[in-house]
Design an enzyme around this catalytic site. Structure first.
Site, PDB file in Angstrom:
ATOM      1  N   HIS A 359      26.583  11.137  51.055  1.00  0.00           N
ATOM      2  CA  HIS A 359      27.487  12.291  51.148  1.00  0.00           C
ATOM      3  C   HIS A 359      28.511  12.152  52.263  1.00  0.00           C
ATOM      4  O   HIS A 359      29.278  13.083  52.526  1.00  0.00           O
ATOM      5  CB  HIS A 359      26.684  13.565  51.388  1.00  0.00           C
ATOM      6  CG  HIS A 359      25.781  13.955  50.262  1.00  0.00           C
ATOM      7  ND1 HIS A 359      26.144  14.814  49.264  1.00  0.00           N
ATOM      8  CD2 HIS A 359      24.520  13.580  49.987  1.00  0.00           C
ATOM      9  CE1 HIS A 359      25.134  14.973  48.423  1.00  0.00           C
ATOM     10  NE2 HIS A 359      24.131  14.226  48.842  1.00  0.00           N
ATOM     11  N   LYS A 551      34.634  26.587  56.075  1.00  0.00           N
ATOM     12  CA  LYS A 551      33.772  25.398  55.978  1.00  0.00           C
ATOM     13  C   LYS A 551      33.268  25.100  57.395  1.00  0.00           C
ATOM     14  O   LYS A 551      33.736  25.688  58.349  1.00  0.00           O
ATOM     15  CB  LYS A 551      34.545  24.192  55.413  1.00  0.00           C
ATOM     16  CG  LYS A 551      35.872  23.947  56.122  1.00  0.00           C
ATOM     17  CD  LYS A 551      36.720  22.898  55.385  1.00  0.00           C
ATOM     18  CE  LYS A 551      37.317  23.446  54.114  1.00  0.00           C
ATOM     19  NZ  LYS A 551      37.557  22.388  53.119  1.00  0.00           N
ATOM     20  N   ARG A 552      32.351  24.186  57.550  1.00  0.00           N
ATOM     21  CA  ARG A 552      31.865  23.843  58.887  1.00  0.00           C
ATOM     22  C   ARG A 552      33.045  23.406  59.738  1.00  0.00           C
ATOM     23  O   ARG A 552      33.999  22.797  59.253  1.00  0.00           O
ATOM     24  CB  ARG A 552      30.814  22.731  58.791  1.00  0.00           C
ATOM     25  CG  ARG A 552      29.489  23.166  58.219  1.00  0.00           C
ATOM     26  CD  ARG A 552      28.802  24.191  59.092  1.00  0.00           C
ATOM     27  NE  ARG A 552      28.470  23.651  60.406  1.00  0.00           N
ATOM     28  CZ  ARG A 552      27.250  23.216  60.755  1.00  0.00           C
ATOM     29  NH1 ARG A 552      26.259  23.236  59.862  1.00  0.00           N
ATOM     30  NH2 ARG A 552      26.994  22.756  61.960  1.00  0.00           N
ATOM     31  N   LYS A 557      37.968  17.979  59.448  1.00  0.00           N
ATOM     32  CA  LYS A 557      38.391  19.024  58.491  1.00  0.00           C
ATOM     33  C   LYS A 557      39.671  19.711  58.990  1.00  0.00           C
ATOM     34  O   LYS A 557      40.290  20.478  58.292  1.00  0.00           O
ATOM     35  CB  LYS A 557      37.243  20.004  58.293  1.00  0.00           C
ATOM     36  CG  LYS A 557      36.007  19.396  57.606  1.00  0.00           C
ATOM     37  CD  LYS A 557      34.849  20.386  57.572  1.00  0.00           C
ATOM     38  CE  LYS A 557      33.554  19.769  57.050  1.00  0.00           C
ATOM     39  NZ  LYS A 557      33.475  19.672  55.576  1.00  0.00           N
ATOM     40  N   THR A 662      33.299  21.039  48.176  1.00  0.00           N
ATOM     41  CA  THR A 662      32.898  21.816  46.994  1.00  0.00           C
ATOM     42  C   THR A 662      33.513  23.212  47.042  1.00  0.00           C
ATOM     43  O   THR A 662      33.740  23.828  46.011  1.00  0.00           O
ATOM     44  CB  THR A 662      31.346  21.912  46.923  1.00  0.00           C
ATOM     45  OG1 THR A 662      30.855  22.192  48.227  1.00  0.00           O
ATOM     46  CG2 THR A 662      30.740  20.645  46.389  1.00  0.00           C
ATOM     47  N   LYS A 666      35.331  26.013  44.190  1.00  0.00           N
ATOM     48  CA  LYS A 666      35.019  27.441  44.076  1.00  0.00           C
ATOM     49  C   LYS A 666      36.295  28.287  44.202  1.00  0.00           C
ATOM     50  O   LYS A 666      36.488  29.259  43.475  1.00  0.00           O
ATOM     51  CB  LYS A 666      34.014  27.823  45.172  1.00  0.00           C
ATOM     52  CG  LYS A 666      32.673  27.119  45.055  1.00  0.00           C
ATOM     53  CD  LYS A 666      31.863  27.145  46.339  1.00  0.00           C
ATOM     54  CE  LYS A 666      30.626  26.248  46.232  1.00  0.00           C
ATOM     55  NZ  LYS A 666      29.939  26.048  47.553  1.00  0.00           N
TER      56      LYS A 666
HETATM   57  C1  LIG Z   1      21.921  13.557  60.318  1.00  0.00           C
HETATM   58  C2  LIG Z   1      22.770  14.738  60.381  1.00  0.00           C
HETATM   59  C3  LIG Z   1      23.483  15.007  59.099  1.00  0.00           C
HETATM   60  C4  LIG Z   1      23.195  16.179  58.401  1.00  0.00           C
HETATM   61  C5  LIG Z   1      23.873  16.429  57.217  1.00  0.00           C
HETATM   62  C6  LIG Z   1      24.787  15.529  56.760  1.00  0.00           C
HETATM   63  C7  LIG Z   1      25.448  15.826  55.461  1.00  0.00           C
HETATM   64  C8  LIG Z   1      25.570  14.621  54.621  1.00  0.00           C
HETATM   65  C9  LIG Z   1      26.782  16.362  55.686  1.00  0.00           C
HETATM   66  C10 LIG Z   1      27.308  17.037  54.446  1.00  0.00           C
HETATM   67  O1  LIG Z   1      26.958  18.142  54.158  1.00  0.00           O
HETATM   68  N1  LIG Z   1      28.214  16.328  53.753  1.00  0.00           N
HETATM   69  C11 LIG Z   1      28.990  17.014  52.765  1.00  0.00           C
HETATM   70  O2  LIG Z   1      28.344  16.892  51.500  1.00  0.00           O
HETATM   71  C12 LIG Z   1      29.035  17.613  50.501  1.00  0.00           C
HETATM   72  C13 LIG Z   1      28.210  17.555  49.214  1.00  0.00           C
HETATM   73  O3  LIG Z   1      28.270  16.290  48.655  1.00  0.00           O
HETATM   74  C14 LIG Z   1      30.455  17.078  50.291  1.00  0.00           C
HETATM   75  O4  LIG Z   1      31.121  17.858  49.347  1.00  0.00           O
HETATM   76  C15 LIG Z   1      31.207  17.091  51.615  1.00  0.00           C
HETATM   77  O5  LIG Z   1      32.456  16.452  51.461  1.00  0.00           O
HETATM   78  C16 LIG Z   1      30.393  16.379  52.689  1.00  0.00           C
HETATM   79  O6  LIG Z   1      31.004  16.489  53.969  1.00  0.00           O
HETATM   80  C17 LIG Z   1      25.084  14.367  57.424  1.00  0.00           C
HETATM   81  C18 LIG Z   1      24.405  14.110  58.628  1.00  0.00           C
END
Ligand SMILES: CCc1ccc([C@H](C)CC(=O)N[C@@H]2O[C@H](CO)[C@@H](O)[C@H](O)[C@H]2O)cc1
Length: 820
Positions: A359, A551-552, A557, A662, A666
């Site tokens: 992701h 968004k975060r 971003k 995503t 929406k």
């Molecule tokens: C280890 C810490 C950590 C925690 C969560 C993440 C996630 C992968 C971050 C995340 O939410 N990525 C997002 O995933 C979405 C679903 O696929 C995408 O639409 C977003 O672009 C992406 O930033 C990475 C690293």
């Protein structure tokens, strides 16, 4: 028309009223003459749960009878949002409950607001898992979700009066959770630390500490189907209730300590969204839920007498990013140490069971654990990972003798001090398929993250462009627009078959449809205007363009670029003549999102946004032409409230850094247009809805590296006077103190501007000017939104899940059929 073929509980208003009152009396043990909204919510939830329990058990029973192949979606996060309204709509019983509650003197909307939003996730990844569960149920795929039942979910965000983010622990279980069933009969031991012995036949993992994983099950109702899936979340409890020995030794503290240590494992969600914390407790959480899950999956498979070497014929396991990847070593351990399988049989089966979704390509988000830590916490797993790597590299050496660099790049172990385990490489080596979440991202996964692996096994790498569920994000969040769509399409089938919305396009020139789309939009804007009035005490006009970025908070971003453009818009308005002000399109700029607790720059950006909001909103010269709001505590429920009110939404990441996004999907599905970069799923949205219906700007992914070097080595200096003026004002602490302005301005210096904010700024402002221009012509604007809504079929998570089912999991849709 909902198929109510096998619902046993009567669905008429009076029966439902009785069921609710029954729960008030017998579940909540309150008199039916005095119960408030919270009690009404709980009683309603229990009565809906009763309905789901039937279909839940029938569905599982049916899958077992049919001995179907199941997919298990392993995720550290499930951002489910509130359950009640979603369940009522999926069961097609909302109006009856509305009627019953009205008779009891309650309003369904108010009752639904009593529900806590289970924030068991950070952002995109967690919400995607939730949308996927809804689609898996709706298209009748046999599936389970597995994760952790955190006591404390995503922190609650508050903003201090100085405008800073404050994090408040989210103890979401205060009023209990009617949507879960505690399964005291489903529990597994999970070990940590300890040592490895070989008993002549196989390795044994002994000593260390053992905790117990208890299952909590939540029903996942499909839309317009009887099928109801299961989300199993694990909670940690001490293996033995109480360490009597140390207690009787009077060592009271350690007696309790072990209890707390155990429970700590599932107590809190790590609030990092794209930077790995590398904390021991995080790895403990990962092994905890994965080990319990795999023990549960193997037990279910073994109910039927067949060799475990056939596990992959009945079981597909999806790794939601690298977070559950330790599962590859854990399954090998279970196969060899508990089931006496040989290495190659175990490995052959394991690699046919797992598949991995990436992701993010952000280096700081790719998990790496120190070999020392893994060795200490999971000694047997480190042994197995070493052996996996030895055999893997043996193949590489055979093919590329002497190519040390390739060996280094393809090794699961990163040499150096300390040595690290690359979880992403382990996931690739241990999976039969690897996918990215949007076309551009999947390309970068192949070309930038795993080029060597792609070269060896190109067919292993796929793209699965993300999607979102139209149930929660349209039918539930936007009944006003959904009603218009159903009336013009003369069916509500589009809710489970979004492609039908293409039928809207034939009416795009109809003044009636245009009026109805606009009225639906205004209804949603009015609701958000009331919310803003209540939260900020500021009146906003619903004629203004609602410009939303939620968004975060993350530098890639580029919320910073958004707030800089707002400062420029403010300065421009300040210089406008009354005539020019007449021409100016009023805007309400809404920004929202949480910053990871330790992410200082992101928190500075929130502080700046609040500073700008204060100055702009209190400036009489500006009046209604510009209002800025930072909406606090952005979560699923807030998203459902504000997304339907968008006219324009912002997805302005530096190209190549947002895997998919995503919320972009929406926003367009809710009748808004996008200003964005050629990044993530923006590119595919543009392909589907047409370039005329989007405001694209900025550098392309392939231009980024050169632009960075130009900035770094002085080849480029932005000359945007608007930007210079804005930065000067920040430097003069017009919007915030030095503690914030200095680090933010430092990051905008050419050699520091890694996210290319200054480089993309002018083309961003040009795009914003195009947006203003377009919005002046409301007829062409609403036609663009109608056309866009009509062409968003690709971005339903039903399409995404079907692709996973056909190309990765090889699953059959298995709708429940009652045995005659
Ligand atoms: C280890 C810490 C950590 C925690 C969560 C993440 C996630 C992968 C971050 C995340 O939410 N990525 C997002 O995933 C979405 C679903 O696929 C995408 O639409 C977003 O672009 C992406 O930033 C990475 C690293």
């Amino acid at each position: 028309i909902h198929n109510i073929m096998t619902q046993y509980l009567p669905r008429d208003v009076d029966s439902i009223l009785k069921q609710i009152v029954n729960h008030v009396e017998y579940t909540l043990a309150r008199t039916k003459y005095n119960f408030d909204e919270q009690h009404a919510y709980q009683a309603t939830a229990y009565s809906v749960r009763d309905r789901l329990i039937e279909s839940w058990n029938d569905t599982q029973q049916y899958f077992t009878e049919k001995d179907v192949k199941r997919v298990y979606y392993l995720s550290m996060e499930f951002l489910m949002g509130r359950y009640l309204n979603n369940a009522l709509l999926n069961l097609g019983i909302e109006s009856q409950y509305q009627g019953a509650l009205k008779k009891l003197g309650f309003d369904l909307d108010e009752v639904e607001h009593q529900e806590r939003d289970p924030g068991l996730g950070n952002g995109g990844l967690g919400r995607l898992a939730a949308c996927f569960m809804d689609s898996l149920a709706t298209i009748n795929y046999p599936a389970w979700g597995y994760g952790i039942r955190y006591k404390y979910g995503m922190f609650e965000q508050r903003i201090s009066k100085e405008g800073y983010q404050i994090e408040i622990p989210d103890y979401w279980l205060t009023a209990g959770n009617p949507w879960e069933i505690e399964r005291l009969d489903v529990k597994y031991p999970v070990r940590f630390y300890g040592e490895i012995k070989h008993n002549g036949k196989h390795y044994e993992w002994q000593g260390g500490e053992v905790v117990t994983a208890i299952a909590y099950d939540s029903p996942i109702p499909g839309y317009d189907t009887y099928n109801t899936l299961n989300l199993r979340l694990w909670s940690a409890t001490p293996a033995s209730e109480f360490d009597l020995d140390s207690f009787s030794r009077g060592d009271y503290y350690s007696a309790v300590a072990s209890k707390e240590a155990a429970e700590k494992i599932s107590s809190v969600l790590y609030p990092n969204d794209a930077t790995e914390a590398g904390k021991e407790l995080r790895l403990k959480q990962q092994h905890f839920f994965v080990s319990a899950t795999l023990q549960d999956v193997v037990r279910r498979f073994k109910k039927k007498d067949r060799p475990l070497t056939e596990l992959h014929t009945k079981v597909a396991i999806q790794l939601n990013d690298t977070h559950p990847t330790i599962g590859i070593a854990e399954l090998m351990r279970i196969f060899m140490d508990h089931e006496s399988m040989g290495w190659s049989a175990a490995w052959a089966t394991t690699t046919k069971v797992f598949s991995y979704t990436n992701h993010t390509v952000l280096p700081e988000a790719l998990e790496r654990w120190s070999v020392d830590l893994v060795e200490k916490l999971l000694p047997r797993h480190m042994q197995i990972i070493y052996e996996i790597n030895r055999r893997h590299l043996e193949e590489v050496v055979k093919k590329y003798p002497g190519d040390g660099d390739k060996l280094m790049r393809m090794s699961i172990i990163e040499e150096g001090f300390p040595k690290m385990v690359r979880m992403a490489v382990l996931a690739v080596v241990g999976s039969h398929h690897v996918n990215g979440v949007a076309a551009i991202h999947s390309g970068l996964v192949k070309s930038r993250l795993f080029p060597d692996f792609y070269k060896e096994q190109p067919d292993k790498f796929l793209n699965m462009t993300n999607g979102v569920t139209p149930r929660r994000w349209m039918q539930s969040a936007n009944p006003a627009l959904s009603e218009v769509i159903s009336r013009w399409l003369e069916t509500d089938e589009w809710v489970s078959n979004y492609e039908l919305c293409r039928g809207l396009e034939q009416f795009v020139d109809s003044a009636d449809m245009q009026r109805e789309f606009r009225e639906a939009k205004r209804t949603n804007k009015k609701r958000v205007a009331e919310r803003i009035k209540k939260e900020f005490g500021v009146e906003v006009s619903t004629d203004a363009m609602f410009d939303i970025q939620v968004k975060r908070i993350h530098e890639y971003k580029r919320q910073l670029m958004n707030v800089l453009s707002i400062i420029c818009r403010y300065n421009a308005i300040k210089r406008m003549t009354p005539a020019e002000k007449e021409e100016c399109v009023p805007r309400v700029c809404i920004i929202g999102g949480k910053a990871a607790a330790g992410y200082v720059i992101a928190k500075h950006i929130i502080r700046l946004i609040n500073g700008v909001s204060k100055v702009v909103n209190n400036d009489k010269d500006v009046g209604d032409l510009l209002k800025v709001f930072f909406m606090t505590n952005y979560n699923v429920t807030l998203a459902e409230d504000i997304i339907p009110a968008n006219d324009i939404s912002q997805h302005i990441s530096t190209a190549g850094m947002e895997a998919s996004g995503t919320s972009n999907m929406k926003f367009v599905m809710n009748g808004g247009l996008i200003i964005g970069t050629m990044d993530g799923a923006n590119i595919e949205i543009r392909e589907e809805i047409g370039n005329d219906n989007m405001f694209i700007f900025g550098l392309l992914e392939e231009e980024i590296d050169r632009a960075r070097n130009e900035l770094k080595y002085g080849g480029y200096q932005h000359t945007d006077s608007r930007l210079q003026e804005a930065m000067k004002q920040i430097e003069a602490n017009k919007y915030c103190g030095k503690d914030v302005s200095e680090p933010l301005l430092k990051n905008l210096q050419p050699y520091n501007d890694y996210y290319l904010v200054t480089r993309d700024f002018s083309s961003y402002m040009d795009a914003q000017a195009r947006v203003d221009e377009e919005y002046k012509n409301q007829t062409s604007w609403v036609k663009k939104t109608i056309t866009s809504v009509a062409r968003m079929g690709k971005f339903s998570s039903d399409r995404t899940i079907r692709e996973y089912g056909e190309q990765i999991w090889n699953l059959e849709a298995t709708p429940f059929v009652p045995s005659s």
